[in-house]
Write a protein that holds these residues in place. Structure first.
Motif, mmCIF file in Angstrom:
data_model
loop_
_atom_site.group_PDB
_atom_site.id
_atom_site.type_symbol
_atom_site.label_atom_id
_atom_site.label_comp_id
_atom_site.label_asym_id
_atom_site.label_seq_id
_atom_site.Cartn_x
_atom_site.Cartn_y
_atom_site.Cartn_z
ATOM 1 N N ASP A 111 0.821 -1.217 0.000
ATOM 2 C CA ASP A 111 0.000 0.000 0.000
ATOM 3 C C ASP A 111 0.850 1.260 0.000
ATOM 4 N N TYR A 112 2.105 1.132 -0.412
ATOM 5 C CA TYR A 112 2.996 2.289 -0.374
ATOM 6 C C TYR A 112 2.501 3.398 -1.319
ATOM 7 N N ILE A 113 2.145 3.057 -2.563
ATOM 8 C CA ILE A 113 1.714 4.059 -3.531
ATOM 9 C C ILE A 113 0.367 4.668 -3.146
ATOM 10 N N PRO A 114 -0.672 3.870 -2.762
ATOM 11 C CA PRO A 114 -1.926 4.516 -2.304
ATOM 12 C C PRO A 114 -1.713 5.460 -1.126
ATOM 13 N N ARG A 115 -0.855 5.087 -0.190
ATOM 14 C CA ARG A 115 -0.587 5.982 0.942
ATOM 15 C C ARG A 115 0.124 7.246 0.466
ATOM 16 N N PHE A 116 1.066 7.083 -0.477
ATOM 17 C CA PHE A 116 1.818 8.225 -0.994
ATOM 18 C C PHE A 116 0.884 9.202 -1.715
ATOM 19 N N VAL A 117 -0.018 8.677 -2.562
ATOM 20 C CA VAL A 117 -0.956 9.542 -3.296
ATOM 21 C C VAL A 117 -1.901 10.246 -2.328
ATOM 22 N N TYR A 118 -2.395 9.525 -1.335
ATOM 23 C CA TYR A 118 -3.306 10.149 -0.367
ATOM 24 C C TYR A 118 -2.587 11.234 0.427
ATOM 25 N N GLU A 119 -1.344 10.972 0.789
ATOM 26 C CA GLU A 119 -0.600 11.899 1.638
ATOM 27 C C GLU A 119 -0.376 13.234 0.947
ATOM 28 N N TYR A 120 -0.117 13.213 -0.378
ATOM 29 C CA TYR A 120 0.240 14.435 -1.070
ATOM 30 C C TYR A 120 -0.854 14.968 -2.008
ATOM 31 N N LYS A 121 -1.971 14.230 -2.117
ATOM 32 C CA LYS A 121 -3.021 14.681 -3.029
ATOM 33 C C LYS A 121 -4.374 14.808 -2.350
ATOM 34 N N TYR A 122 -4.729 13.863 -1.476
ATOM 35 C CA TYR A 122 -6.081 13.841 -0.911
ATOM 36 C C TYR A 122 -6.096 13.988 0.609
ATOM 37 N N GLY A 123 -4.973 13.887 1.267
ATOM 38 C CA GLY A 123 -4.935 13.939 2.713
ATOM 39 C C GLY A 123 -4.933 15.351 3.261
ATOM 40 N N PRO A 124 -4.850 15.457 4.582
ATOM 41 C CA PRO A 124 -4.859 16.796 5.201
ATOM 42 C C PRO A 124 -3.639 17.634 4.864
ATOM 43 N N CYS A 125 -2.545 17.000 4.451
ATOM 44 C CA CYS A 125 -1.336 17.771 4.112
ATOM 45 C C CYS A 125 -1.331 18.252 2.667
ATOM 46 N N PRO A 161 0.429 22.183 11.211
ATOM 47 C CA PRO A 161 1.832 21.767 11.326
ATOM 48 C C PRO A 161 2.022 20.402 11.976
ATOM 49 N N ASN A 162 1.304 20.099 13.019
ATOM 50 C CA ASN A 162 1.512 18.856 13.771
ATOM 51 C C ASN A 162 0.556 17.743 13.367
ATOM 52 N N GLU A 163 -0.157 17.919 12.303
ATOM 53 C CA GLU A 163 -1.142 16.932 11.903
ATOM 54 C C GLU A 163 -0.490 15.829 11.072
ATOM 55 N N ASN A 164 -0.910 14.576 11.306
ATOM 56 C CA ASN A 164 -0.394 13.442 10.554
ATOM 57 C C ASN A 164 -1.003 13.463 9.162
ATOM 58 N N CYS A 165 -0.143 13.323 8.165
ATOM 59 C CA CYS A 165 -0.605 13.421 6.779
ATOM 60 C C CYS A 165 -1.450 12.235 6.352
ATOM 61 N N LEU A 166 -1.419 11.122 7.107
ATOM 62 C CA LEU A 166 -2.206 9.937 6.753
ATOM 63 C C LEU A 166 -3.505 9.845 7.542
ATOM 64 N N THR A 167 -3.859 10.871 8.233
ATOM 65 C CA THR A 167 -5.119 10.861 8.984
ATOM 66 C C THR A 167 -6.293 10.699 8.024
ATOM 67 N N GLY A 168 -7.120 9.701 8.299
ATOM 68 C CA GLY A 168 -8.284 9.434 7.460
ATOM 69 C C GLY A 168 -7.993 8.554 6.266
ATOM 70 N N TYR A 169 -6.797 7.993 6.173
ATOM 71 C CA TYR A 169 -6.444 7.178 4.998
ATOM 72 C C TYR A 169 -7.295 5.918 4.912
ATOM 73 N N VAL A 170 -7.529 5.220 6.031
ATOM 74 C CA VAL A 170 -8.267 3.962 6.006
ATOM 75 C C VAL A 170 -9.682 4.188 5.516
ATOM 76 N N ASN A 171 -10.334 5.206 6.024
ATOM 77 C CA ASN A 171 -11.700 5.482 5.586
ATOM 78 C C ASN A 171 -11.730 5.868 4.117
ATOM 79 N N ASN A 172 -10.679 6.570 3.641
ATOM 80 C CA ASN A 172 -10.630 6.974 2.245
ATOM 81 C C ASN A 172 -10.407 5.793 1.317
ATOM 82 N N SER A 173 -9.699 4.734 1.798
ATOM 83 C CA SER A 173 -9.370 3.590 0.939
ATOM 84 C C SER A 173 -10.484 2.554 0.873
#
Length: 967
Positions: free
Chosen positions: A822-836, A842-854
């Motif tokens: 799941d490296y690529i789905p996490r990478f795309v979510y982190e930089y395209k669809y995630g909170p970051c 500043p202190n928010e995790n970029c993968l927050t909400g990834y499971v629900n999104n997938s």
């Protein structure tokens, strides 16, 4: 064999004037004149005169008084010219570095003689006895007369009725010049042994025919001016190193004989030029391994019946005339007296004590002694295995760090935390009949285990292992070049190999002129070769299709039993039915692998014989390639299925794809397919290693125990001769080292191809290989008959296979990271669809909400199960309430594009790094390359000077005037 001359030869020698072809540093450790005539007469002597003691170099006092001494010189560098040959500018057994400075360089005679003066002869003899090869009783078993060495053993049963073939064969062996002696077995009256000895004249004749290279001069090493400063630096560091504790892994060199073979120039043996070779003792001039190879060459080409194809010991063994043929061991591998106080009884005893015992697992291997006893081919195998094991240490360390990184950060993983907290998220049923909805947090443990192998260090480790494979292979090429130089194999090429008897008998009517030798030899027509090759390739494809069919059967089994495990009465199985299905499928797949392996060997053997390879190396390479293809596909086909096909084409809830419109295709676990891949690799790798170790050691141990039990005697019973003890051992595999190499190459594939999914594979391989080295050593020394000491310059076709695996590893790891993990789905979510993506907090995790999104939504009312609400499944599809329900979303296409881009970038980047590293690391070190060229040049000069001196000696005897140049 290159270190001894007599006192009389030195005192009577006269120096030669330098000729125009004389070159600096053509020094040697022998005086010529007397020894030339002695070697010629030695060749003409009878076999009974072979027990003459080896002469030892001593310096006369008169000679020592004629030179000026310089006591204050500690440097061992000598400067010499060929004109000073008679004054022997080399010390016994000492490695010296020589410096070329001018065309007619001079050397310090006083220092030379001082190094040779022996104050205490008894002390010298004691020192020599520890360094000379003769201090070990290495001659092996003897004939009844106690003089003739046994070079080979033939075994047959008295009750066998094919005595006419045996009588003809033995008669022809005697006609070829071999000496035979029969002796019945002590433990079994039906067994008869034929002891074979090859006399000196026959040995020389076949050594010349086979172009066997023999030593004829002591090497003088060449270093240029630039190495002087480096020599001082190296001596300085050597002094510092002496203050440090010794490496416990290094072998104690004082416990091993000084082989000294690498200190001599060699050339093809010739009876016409026997005066080139300094032969002090013809019993030790040819080693045991060389004698055994020559005898086997004769056994393979001697007729036993009239007819062109009725030839060779191999056919006689196949038709039952003989039941075994092998060279004898040099003695028992154990002794009642400790080796530290009484020394080794023979080379076999020394190998057991210093190499094959389990207590030596951390020690370096005595490669020179292994090569001397078992031959260059087996020596190269253990050198490669040791090099591979040593290179696994950094790979295992990095893999362990990646694993520990995942272990330490496992509880901090945002994905694992979200899965473990998803108590109100229900996953859609994974099967149609007996599966119910399950909560997502039920996969909490699987999600954490998956994170151990699928974390931020996965990509780095995959790149590291691809580079590691290249570095391993490139540095092995350098190591091989050093070994081939040390073992005098640099000029031993495949053209020197003799034709296989089967090839000769098949195509003896079709002869062509060999463009290299200029002699006629059997030739295989191109049409016949292509036809046989096509049949062989068809057989290979048939066996590969059979493997794929077996894998397909295992897939069908998984689909059938999937629902059975889901409705199992045992709650543990019912709750973990996916794990139970995968584990059962892995075990069944392993059983199928073992069963198919039994058929592969026989089929590959027949297909290879059908091709009629020209030489033994061609036969071995062809057979090895077939066995690798069969077993590689057999072992890895199920792993490829799980990595790239499992869960990829299942469809979606309400519209699942079914096999034969009956069985629903298997889905991945809610935490992903990587856990199934890890399970498949770990189980097969672990079980395969246990099975191989049992078959390599456990099975021979049981068989040898049963043999000892039948004869009611111990295997090392002193009343039983050595050849009978050898007969009770197990023969080496008929295919030689193929199984050993195949096991390690397949392990190399496991270690590199799917290492992105299983970073602990190098560690398991390292632990296995530490055991494997000593297990193989123990097996060769104690449990197997002595194999024929064969020659080889490299590991054969296995190097090309390893390079192919390295290329395949880059491709598969790229696909595993891009598709299976799941490296690529996490990478795309982190930089395209995630909170970051939009510069979040500043202190928010970029993968927050990834499971629900997938996870996508599905309306349970569409299943017709009487349930309402929504369930979730792993995919990127539109929800039921969207304008295009269950269609792929834009995020799905973004992820697909990112996966393809990652594969392209990863492959090009890693292949570029691999190619650059391979370019930077030459196959042959620069210093070694120059040294080889230099020595080739010196050998030509030595041959010229030896011929000139021989001619001068003949002129002196006939009373003719002596010229210092050719007439």
């Amino acid at each position: 064999i290159c270190m001894n001359i007599s006192k009389s030869e030195i005192t009577k020698e006269t120096s030669l004037k330098p000729s125009r072809r004389s070159l600096p540093c053509l020094a040697q450790s022998y005086a010529y004149s007397k020894s030339l005539s002695q070697s010629t007469s030695l060749f003409q002597s009878t076999e009974s005169d072979s027990q003459a003691p080896t002469s030892i170099t001593l310096i006369s006092a008169d000679k020592a008084e004629q030179v000026n001494t310089e006591e204050n010189k500690n440097d061992s560098v000598l400067k010499c010219s060929f004109a000073d040959l008679s004054d022997f500018c080399l010390a016994l057994g000492k490695d010296k570095d020589y410096t070329d400075e001018s065309e007619h360089a001079t050397y310090d005679r006083s220092r030379l003689i001082n190094d040779f003066v022996i104050k205490d002869k008894s002390e010298f003899k004691t020192k020599l006895s520890k360094n000379d090869m003769n201090y070990i009783a290495s001659s092996g078993p003897l004939f009844k007369d106690g003089k003739k060495r046994i070079d080979y053993i033939l075994v047959y049963r008295k009750t066998n009725i094919q005595y006419d073939r045996r009588n003809t064969f033995e008669k022809n062996l005697r006609a070829e010049g071999l000496m035979l002696e029969k002796e019945p077995a002590i433990a079994s009256p039906d067994i008869m042994f034929i002891k074979i000895h090859i006399p000196w004249d026959t040995l020389c004749k076949y050594a010349e025919r086979l172009n066997i290279r023999m030593p004829f001069r002591k090497k003088c090493y060449y270093t240029d001016r630039r190495s002087k400063s480096m020599g001082r630096v190296q001596s300085y560091f050597r002094r510092i190193k002496n203050w440090m504790a010794q490496n416990p892994m290094v072998l104690d060199k004082s416990a091993f004989p000084n082989l000294g073979e690498s200190d001599c120039y060699t050339g093809p043996f010739s009876r016409a030029r026997i005066h080139h070779f300094i032969i002090n003792n013809k019993d030790t001039f040819f080693s045991n391994a060389t004698r055994s190879r020559i005898v086997y060459h004769m056994l393979e080409r001697t007729k036993y019946e009239n007819g062109i194809s009725k030839v060779g010991i191999r056919k006689l063994i196949n038709n039952g005339s003989y039941i075994a043929a092998f060279p004898p061991h040099e003695g028992a591998y154990k002794s009642s007296q400790p080796i530290k106080t009484h020394g080794p009884q023979n080379n076999r005893h020394l190998l057991y004590e210093r190499w094959a015992r389990w207590g030596m697992w951390y020690k370096h291997q005595p490669l020179d002694l292994i090569r001397l006893y078992f031959g260059e081919k087996i020596g190269l195998y253990f050198a490669w295995l040791g090099w591979y094991t040593g290179m696994l240490i950094p790979a295992a360390a990095v893999g362990l760090c990646v694993f520990f990184y995942g272990l330490v950060t496992m509880n901090k993983s945002q994905v694992s935390q979200e899965i473990c907290k998803a108590t109100e998220v229900f996953m859609c049923p994974l099967c149609d009949k007996n599966c119910s909805l399950q909560r997502l947090n039920d996969s909490c443990i699987y999600a954490k285990v998956t994170y151990l192998f699928d974390n931020g260090g996965t990509v780095f480790f995959a790149i590291f292992m691809a580079i590691w494979a290249t570095v391993f292979l490139e540095f092995w090429k350098r190591r091989r070049s050093i070994l081939t130089y040390t073992w005098d194999l640099t000029e031993w090429e495949e053209e020197e190999e003799t034709l296989r008897p089967q090839f000769e008998t098949k195509y003896y009517k079709m002869e062509v002129i060999n463009p290299i030798t200029g002699k006629p030899e059997p030739h295989q027509p191109s049409s016949d070769k292509i036809t046989r090759l096509l049949v062989s390739v068809s057989g290979i494809f048939f066996m590969i299709s059979l493997v794929i069919t077996a894998v397909f059967g295992v897939v069908v089994y998984r689909l059938v039993v999937m629902e059975q495990f889901a409705s199992f009465k045992w709650n543990f199985i019912k709750q973990h039915w996916q794990f139970a299905t995968s584990a059962a499928a892995v075990c069944i797949n392993f059983i199928i692998i073992m069963l198919l392996n039994l058929a592969y060997e026989k089929i590959a053997y027949h297909l290879t014989n059908l091709e009629y390879p020209r030489t033994e190396s061609e036969w071995e390479n062809s057979f090895a390639l077939k066995m690798f293809l069969f077993q590689f596909v057999n072992l890895n086909s199920s792993i490829f299925y799980i990595a790239f096909f499992l869960g990829r084409f299942v469809g979606r809830p309400g519209k699942y794809n079914k096999l034969f419109d009956r069985w629903r295709l298997e889905e991945c676990h809610p935490s992903g397919c990587l856990i199934d891949l890890c399970l498949q690799m770990s189980v097969i790798m672990f079980l395969k290693q246990i099975w191989n170790n049992f078959m390599e050691l456990g099975y021979p141990l049981i068989q040898n125990w049963w043999s000892r039990h039948k004869i009611k005697r111990g295997i090392q019973d002193a009343s039983i001769p050595q050849w009978e003890n050898d007969w009770n051992l197990q023969p080496m595999n008929i295919h030689g080292l193929m199984e050993e190499y195949l096991e390690m190459v397949l392990q190399f594939g496991f270690t590199t191809i799917f290492v992105a999914a299983f970073p602990l594979a190098p560690l398991l391989a390292l632990l296995n290989n530490i055991i494997e080295i000593r297990l193989d050593a123990y097996k060769f020394v104690t449990q197997w008959r002595r194999p024929l000491p064969a020659r080889a310059t490299d590991i054969g076709i296995w190097l090309g296979i390893l390079e192919g695996i390295g290329i395949l590893a880059v491709i598969t790891n790229a696909f595993v990271i891009a598709i299976t993990s799941d490296y690529i789905p996490r990478f795309v979510y982190e930089y395209k669809y995630g909170p970051c993506a939009n510069h979040g907090k500043p202190n928010e995790n970029c993968l927050t909400g990834y499971v629900n999104n997938s996870l996508s939504f599905f309306d349970l009312s569409e299943l017709g199960m009487g349930k309402s609400g929504y369930c979730r499944y792993r995919d990127y599809r539109g929800p039921p309430w969207s304008s295009k329900p269950y269609e792929f979303t834009l995020q799905y296409w973004h992820i697909l594009a990112a996966r393809l881009a990652f594969i392209i970038v990863f492959e090009h980047l890693v292949f570029g790094i691999k190619s650059f590293i391979a370019y930077l690391i030459p196959d042959v070190p620069k210093g070694l390359y120059d040294r080889i060229r230099r020595e080739k040049y010196l050998v030509q000069e030595m041959m010229y000077e030896a011929e000139l001196e021989h001619l001068q000696q003949q002129r002196r005897k006939s009373g003719q005037p002596v010229h210092h140049e050719w007439p």
